[in-house]
Design an enzyme around this catalytic site. Structure first.
Site, PDB file in Angstrom:
ATOM      1  N   TYR A   1       0.820  -1.204   0.000  1.00 36.59           N
ATOM      2  CA  TYR A   1       0.000   0.000   0.000  1.00 36.59           C
ATOM      3  C   TYR A   1       0.853   1.254   0.000  1.00 36.59           C
ATOM      4  O   TYR A   1       2.086   1.189   0.002  1.00 36.59           O
ATOM      5  CB  TYR A   1      -0.961  -0.019   1.193  1.00 36.59           C
ATOM      6  CG  TYR A   1      -0.344   0.173   2.557  1.00 36.59           C
ATOM      7  CD1 TYR A   1       0.556  -0.739   3.087  1.00 36.59           C
ATOM      8  CD2 TYR A   1      -0.691   1.265   3.341  1.00 36.59           C
ATOM      9  CE1 TYR A   1       1.091  -0.562   4.354  1.00 36.59           C
ATOM     10  CE2 TYR A   1      -0.146   1.452   4.610  1.00 36.59           C
ATOM     11  CZ  TYR A   1       0.735   0.523   5.107  1.00 36.59           C
ATOM     12  OH  TYR A   1       1.273   0.701   6.355  1.00 36.59           O
TER      13      TYR A   1
ATOM     14  N   ASP B   1       1.965   4.333   2.028  1.00 35.35           N
ATOM     15  CA  ASP B   1       2.016   4.846   3.388  1.00 35.35           C
ATOM     16  C   ASP B   1       2.728   6.193   3.343  1.00 35.35           C
ATOM     17  O   ASP B   1       3.915   6.258   3.019  1.00 35.35           O
ATOM     18  CB  ASP B   1       2.777   3.876   4.284  1.00 35.35           C
ATOM     19  CG  ASP B   1       2.589   4.219   5.759  1.00 35.35           C
ATOM     20  OD1 ASP B   1       1.689   5.019   6.077  1.00 35.35           O
ATOM     21  OD2 ASP B   1       3.357   3.700   6.589  1.00 35.35           O
TER      22      ASP B   1
ATOM     23  N   GLU C   1       4.698   0.763   0.646  1.00 35.73           N
ATOM     24  CA  GLU C   1       5.085  -0.081   1.783  1.00 35.73           C
ATOM     25  C   GLU C   1       4.593  -1.506   1.575  1.00 35.73           C
ATOM     26  O   GLU C   1       3.460  -1.732   1.159  1.00 35.73           O
ATOM     27  CB  GLU C   1       4.508   0.479   3.090  1.00 35.73           C
ATOM     28  CG  GLU C   1       4.697  -0.470   4.273  1.00 35.73           C
ATOM     29  CD  GLU C   1       4.489   0.180   5.627  1.00 35.73           C
ATOM     30  OE1 GLU C   1       4.700   1.401   5.743  1.00 35.73           O
ATOM     31  OE2 GLU C   1       4.127  -0.542   6.571  1.00 35.73           O
TER      32      GLU C   1
ATOM     33  N   SER D   1       3.968  -4.769   3.870  1.00 37.93           N
ATOM     34  CA  SER D   1       3.902  -5.317   5.221  1.00 37.93           C
ATOM     35  C   SER D   1       3.768  -6.821   5.096  1.00 37.93           C
ATOM     36  O   SER D   1       2.801  -7.313   4.517  1.00 37.93           O
ATOM     37  CB  SER D   1       2.690  -4.778   5.981  1.00 37.93           C
ATOM     38  OG  SER D   1       2.822  -3.386   6.164  1.00 37.93           O
TER      39      SER D   1
ATOM     40  N   ARG E   1       0.491  -5.847  20.353  1.00 41.69           N
ATOM     41  CA  ARG E   1       1.448  -5.958  19.262  1.00 41.69           C
ATOM     42  C   ARG E   1       2.532  -4.938  19.559  1.00 41.69           C
ATOM     43  O   ARG E   1       2.271  -3.744  19.578  1.00 41.69           O
ATOM     44  CB  ARG E   1       0.775  -5.631  17.924  1.00 41.69           C
ATOM     45  CG  ARG E   1       1.763  -5.510  16.777  1.00 41.69           C
ATOM     46  CD  ARG E   1       1.098  -5.003  15.507  1.00 41.69           C
ATOM     47  NE  ARG E   1       0.551  -3.670  15.638  1.00 41.69           N
ATOM     48  CZ  ARG E   1       0.792  -2.667  14.770  1.00 41.69           C
ATOM     49  NH1 ARG E   1       1.567  -2.861  13.731  1.00 41.69           N
ATOM     50  NH2 ARG E   1       0.242  -1.485  14.940  1.00 41.69           N
TER      51      ARG E   1
END
Lengths: 68, 528
Positions: free
Chosen positions: B117, B119, B124, B126, B264
């Protein structure tokens, strides 16, 4: 389930060890050292050939916007 | 447990269209996502992107127990709403969009369970959730191949400028962009224990996992080499921000999982790594330290000034300096790492995880590599030019300096630093060394290629990835803990929640996918 997961990754790890490649270690004697030096020269020559032309301008043009 | 833990990597790539300043960085980043969508045909049939499901995003929740008021947050912190990129906004930022017909695609969920996506002003990747450091290396490296495929596609597309992507963390002109790690932890661990146990480790772990940088200071104007890309951009010990006043310990508390059980841990201190040994140690040793913190066996020490020492460690590539502790004594970065390694050895021996026959395999591998690297750093750091990223880069720079008698401010050294991280194998200098057999691999090239398209088998990423593979055209939204289907026969969207990171595995869900090739049947089977 957790123990099952661990078994799975554990068997995969053993497989990975086979993938592992040794790091080339430079030989101590002078002939080999000389060969290593010319190896470095060849490598730098090759890198010279792929480096962007006009280093100063290229580096100056690499401008980023903020990120995390 | 120990080195086994749910974890994942985020990489923001530096993005550059050489020879032109005409294009807005966010627009260029959308072209990367768009190109990969065309490459894979994901969502192409439905004509749009897979939207991110922002329901469970909460970027202002602070792990110390409060939420930052929205009004005082920096706009870059509001990552829980859909970014809308309009021509007007681009124009405001001084950019131009030549291809008005090209879609502005901001987000994709991939068949390997990852997210690709835009960012801020960077593309980016992930990675999907994995359970061990070797898989973290593998699925992070797969992201570099995803980025490469997009770059290739763009290069072959008329009307779109050629785009280079760099796996680095600064432009050497005061801007930094991140490479983050995420680790799942039990919520029961007090956050102050995490801060106390992790900070000295983070201040010093760069000697193993720094990526190396030419230039000192945020704008890189100081002459010289340092171990990390990121250290000069950190200004606080603990905090919520990731784009300003960056803290060594980030308190963002978005669990992306059952919030009562998990947190997290969002780690923003690291450099992006191409060298697999550095990347492996980054994830492996951090996972071990977290395990010690959870069990109260982490070493106890405190730097007098952690931010100052972080920077000093990065600038001390000869590993000569000692750093002041709060108790008035001095230690080297290497001393601190030995302290953590010895504590980890004892911890793992007592819980059995490092046992050669009955252990999990990963823990013993991390401990052995950690010891090997620290030993070599103490005797001859340059002997690690085939393993550690900063040493490999420094070694190449020194070879150039020797051959051409260059000083540290020679622009060619800056170019070598930048081009080190070009993700194209024919241009990237890391890849040149790899091709010459000068850099050690820990995972095979074939397994990285497979990880571009296949999710890990042992986390919920398997469920997410298979949903995209099998029913991608009906997936209208997804996130780390949800997949949303649009079913032609049903008026309401079907949102499947995936709050448990270790469920949705191949073992638990493969038969559901294999036995139900039709979406309606699949959803019915899920409901049973």
């Amino acid at each position: 389930m957790a123990s099952q997961e661990q078994k799975n990754v554990s068997s995969r790890t053993e497989e990975e060890h086979v993938d592992e490649l040794p790091v080339p270690t430079p030989a101590p004697d002078s002939a080999a050292a000389q060969a290593a030096t010319s190896g470095v020269d060849d490598l730098l020559d090759e890198i010279d050939g792929v480096l962007e032309v006009n280093a100063e301008e290229f580096v100056r043009g690499f401008v980023q916007k903020g990120g995390q | 447990m120990s080195a086994i833990r749910v974890m994942g990597a985020e990489t923001e790539y530096g993005i550059h269209a050489p020879g032109t300043q005409e294009f807005n960085a966010t627009w260029l980043s959308t072209q990367v996502v768009h190109a990969y969508s065309r490459e894979t045909n994901h969502r192409a049939s439905a004509g749009g992107e897979t939207r991110w499901d922002y329901t469970d995003e909460d970027p202002l929740a602070d792990a110390r127990g409060w939420s930052m008021p929205r009004a005082v947050a920096d706009p870059s912190q509001l990552t829980d709403s859909e970014p809308v990129l309009t021509a007007a906004q681009i124009a405001l930022e001084g950019g131009e969009v030549r291809e008005s017909s090209a879609p502005l695609m901001m987000n994709m969920v991939l068949g390997n369970g990852a997210r690709l996506y835009v960012d801020h002003a960077h593309p980016e990747y992930s990675s999907p959730e994995v359970t061990n450091p070797l898989d973290a290396v593998r699925w992070d490296a797969a992201g570099d191949l995803v980025a490469l495929a997009a770059v290739r596609r763009i290069a072959a597309t008329p009307g779109v400028p050629a785009i280079n992507l760099y796996k680095n963390n600064t432009d050497n002109k005061s801007v930094s962009y991140g490479s983050h790690e995420n680790y799942l932890m039990p919520r029961s661990v007090p956050f102050k224990d995490i801060v106390a146990g992790l900070t000295p480790f983070f201040v010093t772990r760069a000697i193993m996992c720094g990526a190396g940088r030419v230039g000192l200071g945020q704008d890189g104007s100081g002459s010289g080499f340092q171990i990390t890309q990121r250290a000069d951009f950190f200004e606080a010990e603990v905090g919520l921000e990731t784009t300003i006043r960056r803290p060594i310990i980030n308190t963002r508390d978005e669990p992306h999982a059952t919030a009562e059980k998990y947190r997290r841990l969002h780690v923003i201190i690291g450099d992006a790594n191409l060298c697999q040994v550095s990347n492996f140690l980054k994830f492996g040793t951090t996972a071990l330290v977290l395990d010690m913190i959870e069990h109260g066996t982490a070493p106890e020490l405190e730097f007098a000034d952690s931010v100052e020492s972080l920077r000093a460690v990065s600038h001390d590539w000869e590993l000569k300096e000692n750093h002041l502790l709060a108790d008035g004594s001095f230690v080297s970065a290497l001393d601190v790492q030995w302290l953590y390694l010895n504590a980890a050895k004892a911890h793992c021996a007592s819980n059995g995880s490092s046992h050669q026959e009955t252990g999990d395999g990963h823990t013993a591998m991390v401990l052995a590599k950690w010891a090997e690297i620290l030993t070599a750093l103490g005797t001859d750091p340059m002997s690690l030019a085939g393993q550690l990223e900063w040493v490999a880069k420094l070694n190449l720079l020194q070879q150039y300096r020797t051959r051409d008698n260059m000083s540290w401010d020679d622009p060619r050294l800056g170019l070598i630093d930048l081009q080190w991280s070009d993700i194209r194998p024919e241009k990237g200098l890391y890849y040149k060394l790899l091709q010459h057999g000068r850099i050690q691999r820990l995972v095979s090239d074939d397994s990285i290629t497979a990880a571009m398209t296949q999710p890990p088998a042992d986390t919920r990423a398997y469920f997410r990835g298979r949903c995209i593979q099998a029913f991608g055209r009906n997936v209208v939204g997804a996130s780390w803990d949800s997949v949303i289907f649009e079913v032609p026969q049903l008026r309401r969207l079907q949102r499947i929640s995936t709050k448990e990171p270790l469920r949705g595995t191949e073992q638990l869900t493969r038969e559901l996918f294999d036995g139900n090739p039709e979406l309606a049947d699949f959803l019915s089977a899920l409901a049973l």
